[in-house]
Motif scaffolding. Sequence first.
Motif, PDB file in Angstrom:
ATOM      1  N   GLU A 115      -0.912  13.849  -0.116  1.00 26.57           N
ATOM      2  CA  GLU A 115       0.425  14.325   0.386  1.00 26.57           C
ATOM      3  C   GLU A 115       1.010  13.010   1.453  1.00 26.57           C
ATOM      4  O   GLU A 115       2.198  12.802   1.484  1.00 26.57           O
ATOM      5  CB  GLU A 115       0.574  15.831   1.103  1.00 26.57           C
ATOM      6  CG  GLU A 115       0.888  16.786   0.104  1.00 26.57           C
ATOM      7  CD  GLU A 115      -0.005  18.139   0.462  1.00 26.57           C
ATOM      8  OE1 GLU A 115       0.007  18.468   1.605  1.00 26.57           O
ATOM      9  OE2 GLU A 115       0.083  18.896  -0.562  1.00 26.57           O
ATOM     10  N   LYS A 116      -0.067  12.666   1.981  1.00 34.04           N
ATOM     11  CA  LYS A 116       0.140  11.559   3.009  1.00 34.04           C
ATOM     12  C   LYS A 116       0.820  10.190   2.309  1.00 34.04           C
ATOM     13  O   LYS A 116       1.592   9.492   2.775  1.00 34.04           O
ATOM     14  CB  LYS A 116      -1.009  11.145   3.715  1.00 34.04           C
ATOM     15  CG  LYS A 116      -1.154  11.604   5.140  1.00 34.04           C
ATOM     16  CD  LYS A 116      -1.878  11.019   5.994  1.00 34.04           C
ATOM     17  CE  LYS A 116      -2.103  12.065   7.206  1.00 34.04           C
ATOM     18  NZ  LYS A 116      -3.079  12.095   8.118  1.00 34.04           N
ATOM     19  N   PHE A 117       0.093   9.950   1.085  1.00 33.50           N
ATOM     20  CA  PHE A 117       0.107   8.458   0.664  1.00 33.50           C
ATOM     21  C   PHE A 117       0.847   8.530  -0.569  1.00 33.50           C
ATOM     22  O   PHE A 117       1.358   7.468  -0.819  1.00 33.50           O
ATOM     23  CB  PHE A 117      -1.232   7.704   0.796  1.00 33.50           C
ATOM     24  CG  PHE A 117      -1.743   7.593   1.824  1.00 33.50           C
ATOM     25  CD1 PHE A 117      -1.265   6.907   2.943  1.00 33.50           C
ATOM     26  CD2 PHE A 117      -2.853   8.372   2.445  1.00 33.50           C
ATOM     27  CE1 PHE A 117      -1.840   6.652   4.360  1.00 33.50           C
ATOM     28  CE2 PHE A 117      -3.532   8.251   3.633  1.00 33.50           C
ATOM     29  CZ  PHE A 117      -2.915   7.273   4.572  1.00 33.50           C
ATOM     30  N   ASN A 118       0.841   9.314  -1.419  1.00 31.63           N
ATOM     31  CA  ASN A 118       1.656   9.309  -2.563  1.00 31.63           C
ATOM     32  C   ASN A 118       3.327   9.066  -2.763  1.00 31.63           C
ATOM     33  O   ASN A 118       3.424   8.153  -3.379  1.00 31.63           O
ATOM     34  CB  ASN A 118       1.222  10.566  -3.614  1.00 31.63           C
ATOM     35  CG  ASN A 118       1.355  10.030  -5.111  1.00 31.63           C
ATOM     36  OD1 ASN A 118       0.982   9.117  -5.427  1.00 31.63           O
ATOM     37  ND2 ASN A 118       2.398  10.760  -5.729  1.00 31.63           N
ATOM     38  N   LYS A 119       3.792   9.614  -1.599  1.00 29.93           N
ATOM     39  CA  LYS A 119       5.242   9.364  -1.427  1.00 29.93           C
ATOM     40  C   LYS A 119       5.322   7.829  -0.957  1.00 29.93           C
ATOM     41  O   LYS A 119       6.789   7.261  -1.574  1.00 29.93           O
ATOM     42  CB  LYS A 119       5.732  10.223  -0.263  1.00 29.93           C
ATOM     43  CG  LYS A 119       5.239   9.847   0.837  1.00 29.93           C
ATOM     44  CD  LYS A 119       5.598  10.840   2.008  1.00 29.93           C
ATOM     45  CE  LYS A 119       5.021  10.837   3.529  1.00 29.93           C
ATOM     46  NZ  LYS A 119       4.240  11.979   3.902  1.00 29.93           N
ATOM     47  N   ILE A 120       4.352   6.886  -0.758  1.00 30.34           N
ATOM     48  CA  ILE A 120       4.825   5.510  -0.383  1.00 30.34           C
ATOM     49  C   ILE A 120       5.223   4.682  -1.686  1.00 30.34           C
ATOM     50  O   ILE A 120       6.210   4.261  -1.987  1.00 30.34           O
ATOM     51  CB  ILE A 120       3.551   4.603   0.193  1.00 30.34           C
ATOM     52  CG1 ILE A 120       2.915   5.598   1.124  1.00 30.34           C
ATOM     53  CG2 ILE A 120       3.852   3.472   0.466  1.00 30.34           C
ATOM     54  CD1 ILE A 120       3.938   5.998   2.449  1.00 30.34           C
ATOM     55  N   ALA A 149       0.499  -2.666  -4.293  1.00 29.13           N
ATOM     56  CA  ALA A 149       0.093  -2.137  -5.743  1.00 29.13           C
ATOM     57  C   ALA A 149       1.029  -1.395  -6.387  1.00 29.13           C
ATOM     58  O   ALA A 149       0.832  -1.114  -7.389  1.00 29.13           O
ATOM     59  CB  ALA A 149      -1.382  -1.572  -5.752  1.00 29.13           C
ATOM     60  N   LYS A 150       2.238  -1.486  -5.843  1.00 31.73           N
ATOM     61  CA  LYS A 150       3.327  -0.461  -6.350  1.00 31.73           C
ATOM     62  C   LYS A 150       3.309  -0.759  -7.962  1.00 31.73           C
ATOM     63  O   LYS A 150       3.316  -1.791  -8.497  1.00 31.73           O
ATOM     64  CB  LYS A 150       4.738  -0.992  -6.053  1.00 31.73           C
ATOM     65  CG  LYS A 150       5.828   0.054  -6.109  1.00 31.73           C
ATOM     66  CD  LYS A 150       6.850  -0.422  -5.306  1.00 31.73           C
ATOM     67  CE  LYS A 150       8.159   0.500  -5.652  1.00 31.73           C
ATOM     68  NZ  LYS A 150       8.148   1.656  -5.085  1.00 31.73           N
ATOM     69  N   GLY A 151       3.486   0.374  -8.453  1.00 21.28           N
ATOM     70  CA  GLY A 151       3.474   0.345 -10.105  1.00 21.28           C
ATOM     71  C   GLY A 151       2.110   0.355 -10.714  1.00 21.28           C
ATOM     72  O   GLY A 151       2.011   0.364 -12.031  1.00 21.28           O
ATOM     73  N   PHE A 152       0.964   0.290 -10.118  1.00 22.44           N
ATOM     74  CA  PHE A 152      -0.305   0.306 -10.486  1.00 22.44           C
ATOM     75  C   PHE A 152      -1.117   1.434  -9.519  1.00 22.44           C
ATOM     76  O   PHE A 152      -0.916   1.531  -8.403  1.00 22.44           O
ATOM     77  CB  PHE A 152      -0.870  -1.102 -10.437  1.00 22.44           C
ATOM     78  CG  PHE A 152      -0.137  -2.046 -11.162  1.00 22.44           C
ATOM     79  CD1 PHE A 152      -0.520  -2.363 -12.546  1.00 22.44           C
ATOM     80  CD2 PHE A 152       0.609  -2.766 -10.376  1.00 22.44           C
ATOM     81  CE1 PHE A 152       0.300  -3.050 -13.236  1.00 22.44           C
ATOM     82  CE2 PHE A 152       1.395  -4.037 -11.098  1.00 22.44           C
ATOM     83  CZ  PHE A 152       1.236  -3.957 -12.669  1.00 22.44           C
ATOM     84  N   PRO A 153      -1.939   1.983 -10.464  1.00 24.97           N
ATOM     85  CA  PRO A 153      -2.788   3.086  -9.457  1.00 24.97           C
ATOM     86  C   PRO A 153      -3.667   2.420  -8.673  1.00 24.97           C
ATOM     87  O   PRO A 153      -4.343   1.485  -8.812  1.00 24.97           O
ATOM     88  CB  PRO A 153      -3.773   3.440 -10.748  1.00 24.97           C
ATOM     89  CG  PRO A 153      -3.778   2.727 -11.773  1.00 24.97           C
ATOM     90  CD  PRO A 153      -2.657   1.879 -11.733  1.00 24.97           C
ATOM     91  N   VAL A 154      -3.824   3.356  -7.537  1.00 25.42           N
ATOM     92  CA  VAL A 154      -4.839   2.846  -6.441  1.00 25.42           C
ATOM     93  C   VAL A 154      -5.761   4.080  -6.198  1.00 25.42           C
ATOM     94  O   VAL A 154      -5.321   5.097  -5.890  1.00 25.42           O
ATOM     95  CB  VAL A 154      -4.027   2.604  -5.137  1.00 25.42           C
ATOM     96  CG1 VAL A 154      -4.984   2.214  -4.016  1.00 25.42           C
ATOM     97  CG2 VAL A 154      -3.170   1.301  -5.293  1.00 25.42           C
TER      98      VAL A 154
END
Length: 273
Positions: free
Chosen positions: A85-90, A59-64
């Motif tokens: 913190e764990k996942f937003n950096k992906i 979903a890169k580029g779109f909110p999850v």
Amino acid sequence: MKIFIDTAKIDEIQEAFSWGIIDGVTTNPSLIKSALDELKNKGEKIDIETYIKNILEIAKGFPVSLEVIGSNFEEMYKEAKILYEKFNKISNNVVIKIPINPSLGEKGNYDGLKTIYKLSKDGIPVNVTLIMKVEQAILASKAGAKYVSPFAGRIDDYLRNKIKWNDFKKEDYYPENGIKFKEEVINDEGILSGVDLVRKIVDVFNKYNFETEIIAASIRNSRQVRELAQTGVHIATVPFYVLSEMLVHNKTAEGMRKFVQDVVPEYRNVFYK
Ligand code: G3P
């Protein structure tokens, strides 16, 4: 209107993104359970963190939206920070889902609002879930929510239950202007249906230029999507089976069969010699 996909199933997310129509993904603990149960039944091993990372990459580029599991401020704030913190950096696309009122009983508590406010102040986008009334949506927006998610289908369920109408299927259509029962349209403090709830939230938010975007959620059928679109709602989050239903019409299939039948050899030769 933006369309989000309401699922945690990776194959569904991947497939729907390949059509170019998806603007985001929403998950919740029940959707994650359903996705993982399916994998467990196939005997697959699951590493949940890798699983979530995969969703975020697709979903890169779109909110999850990823939801917390706690029911008080301390838990929810801590969990929101962990998720972010764990996942937003992906893929830099994590939105944290917080229930408007995390109380498990009849009485409310204010921890949802407190968490929404604190996370929004921290610059973390929040999707406020389990919105069942306009008043909750107003409070969520005032607390800083980026999104509010009114649950249209569950309001329809609630209205049916009020008249003990139990023999309906989850995906059955419920009229946007409600159903008359004993001289009165069944309502929840003036709300006539899930679509009506969304319409009224859209109306209030427009009147005051609220910046919070409205995600119509708990959508059960294709006609409901159309009626929601007519309300001017910003976003509809749609399960995969409803996306499929949006595509299908008998006359489209009939038309298709006729076109295929009418292809003459001369025309076929244009493509295949
Ligand atoms: O987005 C909320 C949604 O997943 C709830 O749907 O059909 O379980 O009410 P439903």
